[in-house]
Design a protein around this motif. Structure first.
Motif, PDB file in Angstrom:
ATOM      1  N   MET A   6      -4.802   0.011  17.603  1.00  0.00           N
ATOM      2  CA  MET A   6      -5.290   0.659  16.395  1.00  0.00           C
ATOM      3  C   MET A   6      -5.114   2.174  16.489  1.00  0.00           C
ATOM      4  O   MET A   6      -4.809   2.844  15.508  1.00  0.00           O
ATOM      5  CB  MET A   6      -6.766   0.309  16.172  1.00  0.00           C
ATOM      6  CG  MET A   6      -6.989  -1.129  15.723  1.00  0.00           C
ATOM      7  SD  MET A   6      -6.097  -1.519  14.197  1.00  0.00           S
ATOM      8  CE  MET A   6      -6.922  -0.418  13.064  1.00  0.00           C
ATOM      9  N   SER A  53      -1.520  -2.873   9.913  1.00  0.00           N
ATOM     10  CA  SER A  53      -2.881  -2.601   9.447  1.00  0.00           C
ATOM     11  C   SER A  53      -2.770  -2.089   8.020  1.00  0.00           C
ATOM     12  O   SER A  53      -1.781  -1.439   7.649  1.00  0.00           O
ATOM     13  CB  SER A  53      -3.603  -1.587  10.334  1.00  0.00           C
ATOM     14  OG  SER A  53      -2.955  -0.329  10.305  1.00  0.00           O
ATOM     15  N   LYS A  55      -4.953   0.008   5.107  1.00  0.00           N
ATOM     16  CA  LYS A  55      -6.103   0.902   4.937  1.00  0.00           C
ATOM     17  C   LYS A  55      -6.154   1.398   3.498  1.00  0.00           C
ATOM     18  O   LYS A  55      -5.159   1.357   2.785  1.00  0.00           O
ATOM     19  CB  LYS A  55      -5.981   2.112   5.884  1.00  0.00           C
ATOM     20  CG  LYS A  55      -5.916   1.775   7.350  1.00  0.00           C
ATOM     21  CD  LYS A  55      -5.365   2.916   8.179  1.00  0.00           C
ATOM     22  CE  LYS A  55      -6.233   4.152   8.079  1.00  0.00           C
ATOM     23  NZ  LYS A  55      -7.528   3.974   8.758  1.00  0.00           N
ATOM     24  N   ASP A  59      -9.981   5.618   4.532  1.00  0.00           N
ATOM     25  CA  ASP A  59      -9.741   5.374   5.950  1.00  0.00           C
ATOM     26  C   ASP A  59     -10.416   4.093   6.438  1.00  0.00           C
ATOM     27  O   ASP A  59     -10.687   3.941   7.620  1.00  0.00           O
ATOM     28  CB  ASP A  59     -10.201   6.563   6.799  1.00  0.00           C
ATOM     29  CG  ASP A  59      -9.394   6.690   8.093  1.00  0.00           C
ATOM     30  OD1 ASP A  59      -8.199   6.377   8.057  1.00  0.00           O
ATOM     31  OD2 ASP A  59      -9.973   7.082   9.110  1.00  0.00           O
ATOM     32  N   SER A  60     -10.696   3.177   5.523  1.00  0.00           N
ATOM     33  CA  SER A  60     -11.294   1.897   5.897  1.00  0.00           C
ATOM     34  C   SER A  60     -10.183   0.865   6.068  1.00  0.00           C
ATOM     35  O   SER A  60      -9.341   0.695   5.182  1.00  0.00           O
ATOM     36  CB  SER A  60     -12.276   1.422   4.813  1.00  0.00           C
ATOM     37  OG  SER A  60     -13.356   2.317   4.709  1.00  0.00           O
ATOM     38  N   VAL A  61     -10.188   0.173   7.210  1.00  0.00           N
ATOM     39  CA  VAL A  61      -9.203  -0.867   7.466  1.00  0.00           C
ATOM     40  C   VAL A  61      -9.606  -2.123   6.698  1.00  0.00           C
ATOM     41  O   VAL A  61     -10.691  -2.660   6.884  1.00  0.00           O
ATOM     42  CB  VAL A  61      -9.094  -1.176   8.968  1.00  0.00           C
ATOM     43  CG1 VAL A  61      -8.136  -2.339   9.215  1.00  0.00           C
ATOM     44  CG2 VAL A  61      -8.626   0.062   9.729  1.00  0.00           C
ATOM     45  N   SER A  64      -5.963  -6.304   9.309  1.00  0.00           N
ATOM     46  CA  SER A  64      -5.221  -5.885  10.486  1.00  0.00           C
ATOM     47  C   SER A  64      -4.840  -7.098  11.314  1.00  0.00           C
ATOM     48  O   SER A  64      -5.687  -7.903  11.678  1.00  0.00           O
ATOM     49  CB  SER A  64      -6.055  -4.920  11.332  1.00  0.00           C
ATOM     50  OG  SER A  64      -5.412  -4.659  12.570  1.00  0.00           O
ATOM     51  N   TYR A 125      -0.116   1.185   4.476  1.00  0.00           N
ATOM     52  CA  TYR A 125       0.273   0.140   5.416  1.00  0.00           C
ATOM     53  C   TYR A 125       0.912   0.800   6.638  1.00  0.00           C
ATOM     54  O   TYR A 125       1.796   1.658   6.489  1.00  0.00           O
ATOM     55  CB  TYR A 125       1.304  -0.806   4.802  1.00  0.00           C
ATOM     56  CG  TYR A 125       0.894  -1.437   3.496  1.00  0.00           C
ATOM     57  CD1 TYR A 125       0.460  -2.753   3.441  1.00  0.00           C
ATOM     58  CD2 TYR A 125       0.964  -0.706   2.298  1.00  0.00           C
ATOM     59  CE1 TYR A 125       0.108  -3.344   2.228  1.00  0.00           C
ATOM     60  CE2 TYR A 125       0.604  -1.281   1.094  1.00  0.00           C
ATOM     61  CZ  TYR A 125       0.180  -2.594   1.063  1.00  0.00           C
ATOM     62  OH  TYR A 125      -0.182  -3.167  -0.133  1.00  0.00           O
TER      63      TYR A 125
END
Length: 327
Positions: A6, A53, A55, A59-61, A64, A125
């Motif tokens: 990550m 991942s 997002k 900035d929230s995933v 993933s 992405y």
């Protein structure tokens, strides 16, 4: 390992920002290649394995493959250039490359109400291409054999990790489990009373399902849904679930377990994948994934021979909203 991957994904975003910004594809899609290995580009029909991942601008995933431990697999489709299709970016990539793609949310929804999780201007992405097997002039049989062997190699590694993960979970939680010949592990935390379920009896339970990493996937206890940050399902009454152990469609671990516990029992089940969703997985349950259930047996209900047969509810399953991209 997951944290390192990550971190690399986040570093790729920063690298893309420092290397001259994004190129436009059209339709609100932009991309920036963060790591270019310079190999042959991906072509129609090629086998591709990649991690990703997704997002939002906050900035929230949102998704993933790193968290799931299984890459995305695809055979590269034919892509029409200039339409803003994300798959077009893959035609610029080769094995080992990393890319950051962003899509303008307003262009995606086209005036429709936005889903709540889509905040800001872009969906971002981050994609890392792990393996490419070129179709080229290979026969279909040879190509499929090579592709299947690669996927099996991934699955074998994941399968080998499963018993280690189960053993670690039991040790970390200091559980004193009983293990059945099939591999089902359980610890009774409160012993119930009365007879065990007889064939045809229904069992009424409260349950909370998690993975061995502690992430929850389903429960009929509303307080646990809130605690585990699961979506609150307005169709879920959050009441005990009734089912007949061993009913068709039930995972084998449930069919075995609920013949062992009487009314009032509280128990933790650690169900290996061969007694759950096996090598195929199901929705957000990846292949070779063990499941953990905290259970309370509320009641055992004997059938009334004069009553119509009750409608059988399915066993607890993963919320479809959490379904990941699958191979």
């Amino acid at each position: 390992m997951k944290k390192r991957l990550m971190f690399l994904a986040l570093a790729a975003i920063g690298l893309a920002s420092c290397n001259g910004g994004f190129k436009k594809l059209g339709g609100g899609t932009e991309y920036s290649i963060a790591d270019d290995k310079g190999g042959p580009s991906i072509k129609e029909g090629d086998f591709v394995s990649f991690n990703f991942s997704i997002k939002n601008d906050a900035d929230s995933v949102m998704q993933s493959s790193y968290e799931k431990g299984f890459p995305q697999i695809l055979n590269m489709p034919k892509v029409e250039a200039g339409k803003g299709n994300i798959m077009e970016v893959f035609t610029f990539l080769s094995e080992g490359d990393s890319v950051v793609i962003r899509q303008n949310i307003d262009s995606l929804v086209k005036g429709k109400p936005r889903p709540k999780q889509l905040k800001g201007k872009y969906i971002v992405y981050v994609i890392k291409v792990d393996k490419v097997i070129a179709k080229g002039n290979q026969t279909d049989a040879v190509f499929q054999t090579k592709s299947q062997e690669y996927v099996k190699g991934i699955e074998d590694k994941i399968k080998a990790r499963e018993p280690i993960a189960i053993k670690k979970y039991i040790a970390d939680k200091k559980l004193k489990v009983t293990t059945t010949p099939s591999g089902l592990n359980y610890e009774i935390t409160k012993q119930g009373t009365g007879p065990l379920p007889a064939p045809g009896d229904s069992v009424s339970i409260y349950y909370t399902g998690t993975f061995v990493d502690g992430k929850g996937f389903d429960t009929n206890v509303k307080g646990n849904a809130v605690k585990l940050k699961l979506p609150i399902n307005p169709m879920n009454p959050y009441k005990p679930m009734n089912f007949v152990p061993g009913a068709p469609g039930m995972i084998p671990g449930f069919g075995e377990a609920f013949k062992l516990f009487n009314k009032g029992t509280k128990v933790t089940l650690i169900i290996p994948s061969n007694l759950a969703y096996g090598e195929q997985g199901y929705q957000s349950v990846q292949p070779f994934t063990p499941l953990v259930f905290d259970i309370e047996v509320v009641d055992i209900i004997h059938p009334n021979p004069n009553a119509p047969k009750p409608v059988q509810l399915p066993p607890p399953v993963v919320n479809p909203a959490q379904q990941p991209v699958r191979k």
